[in-house]
Design a protein around this motif. Structure first.
Motif, PDB file in Angstrom:
ATOM      1  N   ALA A   1      14.461  18.103   4.584  1.00 15.51           N
ATOM      2  CA  ALA A   1      14.294  16.754   4.367  1.00 15.51           C
ATOM      3  C   ALA A   1      13.555  16.710   4.924  1.00 15.51           C
ATOM      4  O   ALA A   1      12.459  16.662   5.438  1.00 15.51           O
ATOM      5  CB  ALA A   1      15.927  16.253   5.748  1.00 15.51           C
ATOM      6  N   PRO A   2      12.649  15.209   4.619  1.00 17.33           N
ATOM      7  CA  PRO A   2      11.894  14.409   5.018  1.00 17.33           C
ATOM      8  C   PRO A   2      11.891  14.252   6.219  1.00 17.33           C
ATOM      9  O   PRO A   2      12.336  14.441   7.599  1.00 17.33           O
ATOM     10  CB  PRO A   2      11.636  12.911   4.379  1.00 17.33           C
ATOM     11  CG  PRO A   2      13.119  12.952   3.470  1.00 17.33           C
ATOM     12  CD  PRO A   2      14.169  13.774   3.876  1.00 17.33           C
ATOM     13  N   ALA A   3      10.257  14.523   6.363  1.00 15.13           N
ATOM     14  CA  ALA A   3       9.760  14.083   7.690  1.00 15.13           C
ATOM     15  C   ALA A   3       9.531  13.043   8.801  1.00 15.13           C
ATOM     16  O   ALA A   3       9.623  11.712   7.776  1.00 15.13           O
ATOM     17  CB  ALA A   3       8.343  14.939   7.719  1.00 15.13           C
ATOM     18  N   GLY A   4      10.597  13.342  10.255  1.00 16.41           N
ATOM     19  CA  GLY A   4      10.552  11.790  10.468  1.00 16.41           C
ATOM     20  C   GLY A   4       9.250  11.592  11.455  1.00 16.41           C
ATOM     21  O   GLY A   4       8.272  12.754  12.199  1.00 16.41           O
ATOM     22  N   GLY A   5       9.324  11.372  12.115  1.00 14.87           N
ATOM     23  CA  GLY A   5       8.650  10.553  13.694  1.00 14.87           C
ATOM     24  C   GLY A   5       7.100   9.464  12.942  1.00 14.87           C
ATOM     25  O   GLY A   5       7.096   9.169  11.528  1.00 14.87           O
ATOM     26  N   SER A   6       6.571   9.115  13.785  1.00 14.17           N
ATOM     27  CA  SER A   6       5.231   7.891  13.575  1.00 14.17           C
ATOM     28  C   SER A   6       4.559   8.449  13.269  1.00 14.17           C
ATOM     29  O   SER A   6       3.996   7.976  11.658  1.00 14.17           O
ATOM     30  CB  SER A   6       5.514   7.381  14.467  1.00 14.17           C
ATOM     31  OG  SER A   6       5.347   7.468  15.514  1.00 14.17           O
ATOM     32  N   ARG A   7       3.674   9.278  13.579  1.00 17.52           N
ATOM     33  CA  ARG A   7       2.211  10.796  13.522  1.00 17.52           C
ATOM     34  C   ARG A   7       1.164   9.288  12.988  1.00 17.52           C
ATOM     35  O   ARG A   7       1.360   8.590  13.887  1.00 17.52           O
ATOM     36  CB  ARG A   7       3.208  11.252  12.502  1.00 17.52           C
ATOM     37  CG  ARG A   7       3.826  12.505  12.661  1.00 17.52           C
ATOM     38  CD  ARG A   7       4.466  13.277  11.260  1.00 17.52           C
ATOM     39  NE  ARG A   7       5.435  14.017  10.991  1.00 17.52           N
ATOM     40  CZ  ARG A   7       5.888  15.808  11.866  1.00 17.52           C
ATOM     41  NH1 ARG A   7       4.157  15.577  11.983  1.00 17.52           N
ATOM     42  NH2 ARG A   7       6.641  15.491  11.961  1.00 17.52           N
ATOM     43  N   ALA A   8       0.949   9.389  12.042  1.00 17.87           N
ATOM     44  CA  ALA A   8       0.020   8.426  11.373  1.00 17.87           C
ATOM     45  C   ALA A   8       0.471   6.825  10.934  1.00 17.87           C
ATOM     46  O   ALA A   8       1.427   6.945  10.436  1.00 17.87           O
ATOM     47  CB  ALA A   8      -0.759   8.964  10.066  1.00 17.87           C
ATOM     48  N   LYS A   9      -0.367   6.310  11.143  1.00 14.42           N
ATOM     49  CA  LYS A   9       0.600   4.976  11.739  1.00 14.42           C
ATOM     50  C   LYS A   9      -0.537   3.696  11.238  1.00 14.42           C
ATOM     51  O   LYS A   9       0.157   3.128  10.899  1.00 14.42           O
ATOM     52  CB  LYS A   9       0.408   4.203  13.135  1.00 14.42           C
ATOM     53  CG  LYS A   9       0.244   4.273  14.332  1.00 14.42           C
ATOM     54  CD  LYS A   9       0.316   4.057  15.835  1.00 14.42           C
ATOM     55  CE  LYS A   9      -0.343   4.136  16.883  1.00 14.42           C
ATOM     56  NZ  LYS A   9      -0.774   5.511  16.946  1.00 14.42           N
ATOM     57  N   GLY A  10      -1.534   3.797  10.883  1.00 18.21           N
ATOM     58  CA  GLY A  10      -2.626   3.169  10.677  1.00 18.21           C
ATOM     59  C   GLY A  10      -3.103   3.303   8.851  1.00 18.21           C
ATOM     60  O   GLY A  10      -2.978   4.169   8.374  1.00 18.21           O
ATOM     61  N   ILE A  11      -2.822   2.089   8.528  1.00 20.71           N
ATOM     62  CA  ILE A  11      -3.380   2.654   7.204  1.00 20.71           C
ATOM     63  C   ILE A  11      -4.586   1.051   6.164  1.00 20.71           C
ATOM     64  O   ILE A  11      -3.978   0.495   7.021  1.00 20.71           O
ATOM     65  CB  ILE A  11      -1.626   1.441   5.535  1.00 20.71           C
ATOM     66  CG1 ILE A  11      -0.885   2.886   5.551  1.00 20.71           C
ATOM     67  CG2 ILE A  11      -2.673   1.333   4.574  1.00 20.71           C
ATOM     68  CD1 ILE A  11       0.508   2.533   4.848  1.00 20.71           C
ATOM     69  N   GLN A  12      -5.553   2.002   6.319  1.00 22.06           N
ATOM     70  CA  GLN A  12      -6.663   1.278   6.764  1.00 22.06           C
ATOM     71  C   GLN A  12      -7.131   0.147   4.868  1.00 22.06           C
ATOM     72  O   GLN A  12      -5.997   0.721   4.381  1.00 22.06           O
ATOM     73  CB  GLN A  12      -8.028   2.332   6.319  1.00 22.06           C
ATOM     74  CG  GLN A  12      -7.702   3.267   7.625  1.00 22.06           C
ATOM     75  CD  GLN A  12      -8.029   2.700   8.545  1.00 22.06           C
ATOM     76  OE1 GLN A  12      -8.369   1.309   8.826  1.00 22.06           O
ATOM     77  NE2 GLN A  12      -7.931   2.653  10.448  1.00 22.06           N
ATOM     78  N   PRO A  13      -7.120  -0.396   5.211  1.00 13.86           N
ATOM     79  CA  PRO A  13      -7.721  -1.448   3.697  1.00 13.86           C
ATOM     80  C   PRO A  13      -7.577  -1.190   2.427  1.00 13.86           C
ATOM     81  O   PRO A  13      -7.332  -1.193   1.110  1.00 13.86           O
ATOM     82  CB  PRO A  13      -9.400  -1.964   4.409  1.00 13.86           C
ATOM     83  CG  PRO A  13      -8.857  -2.701   5.168  1.00 13.86           C
ATOM     84  CD  PRO A  13      -8.460  -1.108   5.670  1.00 13.86           C
ATOM     85  N   ARG A  14      -9.117   0.624   2.035  1.00 18.50           N
ATOM     86  CA  ARG A  14      -9.023   0.531   1.027  1.00 18.50           C
ATOM     87  C   ARG A  14      -7.458   1.023   1.106  1.00 18.50           C
ATOM     88  O   ARG A  14      -6.840   1.635  -0.865  1.00 18.50           O
ATOM     89  CB  ARG A  14      -9.827   1.816   0.796  1.00 18.50           C
ATOM     90  CG  ARG A  14     -10.227   2.868  -0.385  1.00 18.50           C
ATOM     91  CD  ARG A  14     -10.555   1.271  -1.969  1.00 18.50           C
ATOM     92  NE  ARG A  14     -10.495   2.288  -2.806  1.00 18.50           N
ATOM     93  CZ  ARG A  14     -10.015   1.953  -3.844  1.00 18.50           C
ATOM     94  NH1 ARG A  14      -9.989   0.540  -3.797  1.00 18.50           N
ATOM     95  NH2 ARG A  14     -10.287   2.420  -4.427  1.00 18.50           N
ATOM     96  N   THR A  15      -6.962   1.898   1.837  1.00 23.35           N
ATOM     97  CA  THR A  15      -5.744   2.914   0.918  1.00 23.35           C
ATOM     98  C   THR A  15      -5.068   2.113   0.753  1.00 23.35           C
ATOM     99  O   THR A  15      -4.035   1.334  -0.271  1.00 23.35           O
ATOM    100  CB  THR A  15      -4.582   3.621   2.267  1.00 23.35           C
ATOM    101  OG1 THR A  15      -5.957   4.283   2.829  1.00 23.35           O
ATOM    102  CG2 THR A  15      -4.330   4.306   1.738  1.00 23.35           C
ATOM    103  N   LEU A  16      -4.298   0.144   0.981  1.00 28.23           N
ATOM    104  CA  LEU A  16      -3.584  -0.860   1.034  1.00 28.23           C
ATOM    105  C   LEU A  16      -4.198  -1.048  -0.232  1.00 28.23           C
ATOM    106  O   LEU A  16      -2.957  -1.670  -1.041  1.00 28.23           O
ATOM    107  CB  LEU A  16      -3.817  -1.427   1.635  1.00 28.23           C
ATOM    108  CG  LEU A  16      -3.600  -1.481   3.172  1.00 28.23           C
ATOM    109  CD1 LEU A  16      -3.797  -3.172   4.241  1.00 28.23           C
ATOM    110  CD2 LEU A  16      -1.972  -1.446   2.836  1.00 28.23           C
ATOM    111  N   GLU A  17      -5.534  -0.945  -0.579  1.00 27.01           N
ATOM    112  CA  GLU A  17      -5.873  -1.869  -2.379  1.00 27.01           C
ATOM    113  C   GLU A  17      -4.815  -0.152  -3.363  1.00 27.01           C
ATOM    114  O   GLU A  17      -4.769  -0.031  -4.129  1.00 27.01           O
ATOM    115  CB  GLU A  17      -6.990  -1.260  -2.341  1.00 27.01           C
ATOM    116  CG  GLU A  17      -7.900  -2.449  -1.768  1.00 27.01           C
ATOM    117  CD  GLU A  17      -9.272  -2.679  -1.956  1.00 27.01           C
ATOM    118  OE1 GLU A  17     -10.250  -3.211  -1.881  1.00 27.01           O
ATOM    119  OE2 GLU A  17     -10.041  -1.325  -2.575  1.00 27.01           O
TER     120      GLU A  17
END
Length: 520
Positions: free
Chosen positions: A41-57
């Motif tokens: 099943a899909p992995a749970g948990g917060s793990r990585a929680k920060g999305i950087q500006p370039r990734t948002l693009e």
């Protein structure tokens, strides 16, 4: 984009953020994919929680950024406690020693966005399902046979071996990558046994969700606890380093409560529930190569970078964004040597991060936490034939810009680049011969020529400034499908464009050799 017929699909191994982005990138280019994951099943948990500006693009180009922004939020203020009292409060930007960035036309998403990894994956999985592709969970890769014409993958599904024939395989199966092991690719580096952490998603009603709370034992500052509210949820992420000599404790709610009580006295917080918990060690490793034949490594399968600054998931997504357009072009008929640039470009980014965010490499460059300054200037796909050495260069991320048509309608440059493959950005007028120049490339990639002064006269001055041009200067930039500048020229523009496209698309090129800059 035009439909493409591919005999065999691309097989993606691993359905974390990198694998899901890879699959979405292929589907928007009409390339058939299959995506498998050994988990049930899909992995749970917060793990990585920060999305950087370039990734948002990048997520905007995939059509999911609005869902990500709605589900997340800005980083909360950091609150530090000493002896039960608030010692200080700072924003994330004060901690970094910089001004809080504001959106400008060239940078539409200036801030890091917080969203738990499980929710990011959920959004990506939903978008992929809307395109008709579902993750095949419970599918474990056990064998690979690359015969040069394709790859036969042996996969264990429902207790039975199944063979999947693929044109290419993209391995996004994490730091313990089975794919990498099957290939025999070395994964050199270190595992930091002195940096072990307990991370959990917990519920409590005793903490203000406006702050990222941090305590440290007065007797031992290394005995820390960090508790961060996760936007869009009623959950906090709990992080506590394990001290040298400590055994890994039971992964239970009682352990969470004990660690807090021991380290944060006299503060009193009761934890009501733990939804996910893990103990992990810091790994800093880099694969010897990111490509072997028709198999490519992305994300943690290729590199595990230091945790500081939240670069791991963002770098993984950047890998996928870099690779897929090249694979799609080759599947349409571009020469195979285009794929060699993936490792040349992305391994350097990962290697630089191994030193840490604040450490310069041998060229004097330090990584950019927001990843907006990540570049491929040393790549053979980056051709800058100008004497200018300041401002935007070939290999850099192409700045966005606000555009107004002669009819008065408004849009962004990224609205145009998102819906094509190569974008030719021409300042100072266009030459009719440009159309002839791009004819050969059109069989492989969609190419759009933008006459900035003619199509968007009222926006030309501002866009020129973003690209480092003086008023009236003639220049031409070719923007790659991943939003980086491939060619920057200001002389003999038609000839430069023809030569660059020939380098990308013609099979008679023996190597991706940089074109000599003008005046050198």
């Amino acid at each position: 984009m035009q439909a493409v017929v591919v005999r065999d699909p691309v097989l993606i191994v691993g359905a974390g953020p990198a694998g899901l982005v890879t699959a979405l990138e292929f589907t928007r280019r009409d390339i058939d994919v299959r995506i498998i994951d050994r988990s049930s099943a899909p992995a749970g948990g917060s793990r990585a929680k920060g999305i950087q500006p370039r990734t948002l693009e990048i997520l905007e180009s995939l059509g999911v950024v609005d869902a990500v922004l709605e589900a997340g939020g800005p980083f909360p203020r950091w609150r530090s406690y000493r002896a039960g009292q608030v010692a200080w409060e700072k924003s994330i930007y004060e901690l970094l020693g910089i001004e809080q960035p504001a959106p400008i036309p060239a940078v539409p998403y200036p801030e890091t966005w917080m969203i738990p990894q499980w929710r990011t994956q959920e959004i990506l999985t939903e978008a992929l399902a809307q395109r008709g592709v579902r993750v095949e969970y419970g599918s474990a890769l056990t064998g690979l046979d690359d015969d040069g014409a394709g790859v036969t993958a042996t996969v264990q599904q429902a207790g039975q071996p199944v063979q999947i024939r693929a044109s290419y395989v993209v391995a996004a199966d994490g730091a313990a990558s089975v794919t990498r092991t099957l290939l025999g690719v070395a994964f050199d580096g270190i595992t930091r046994d002195d940096e072990r952490y307990l991370t959990a998603d917990v519920r409590t009603s005793d903490l203000d969700r406006m702050y990222w709370h941090n305590w440290a034992s007065t007797d031992n500052p290394a005995a820390r606890v960090s508790i961060c509210p996760l936007p869009g949820t009623d959950v906090f992420q709990f992080v506590a380093p394990l001290l040298p000599g400590d055994e890994i404790p039971e992964l239970t709610l009682a352990t969470i409560q004990r660690l807090f009580d021991e380290r944060c006295e006299p503060a009193s917080v009761t934890f009501d529930e733990v939804l996910w918990i893990t103990a992990h060690r810091a790994n800093e490793r880099l694969a010897d190569r990111f490509r072997q034949g028709r198999v490519f490594l992305v994300g943690d399968a290729a590199h595990t970078v230091p945790a500081a600054g939240g670069q791991g998931m963002n770098t993984a997504i950047g890998d996928s964004h870099n690779l897929v357009w090249k694979l799609a072009a080759v599947l349409r008929g571009a020469p195979d040597h285009l794929l060699d640039s993936y490792e040349l470009e992305r391994r350097l980014i990962a290697a630089r991060l191994m030193n840490g965010l604040g450490v310069a490499d041998e060229n004097g460059e330090t990584p950019d936490i927001f990843q907006l300054r990540d570049h491929y200037r040393a790549s053979p796909l980056s051709v800058d034939v100008r004497d200018i050495r300041d401002g935007v260069r070939a290999g850099d991320r192409a700045p966005d810009g606000s555009l107004t048509t002669v009819e008065g309608s408004s849009l962004r440059l990224y609205d145009i680049t998102r819906d094509t493959d190569l974008t030719v950005l021409a300042f100072g007028g266009t030459d009719a011969r440009y159309r002839d120049s791009i004819a050969a490339g059109m069989r492989v990639m969609a190419i759009r020529i933008i006459d900035v002064d003619g199509e968007f006269p009222s926006s030309a001055t501002a866009l020129r400034a973003s690209y480092g041009l003086q008023d009236g200067a003639r220049a031409l930039f070719v923007i790659r499908p991943d939003g980086h500048i491939g060619l920057a020229a200001d002389d003999t523009l038609t000839e430069r464009l023809e030569e660059y496209l020939r380098q990308l698309f013609h099979r008679d090129e023996l190597a991706l050799a940089p074109i000599a800059p003008a005046g050198i």
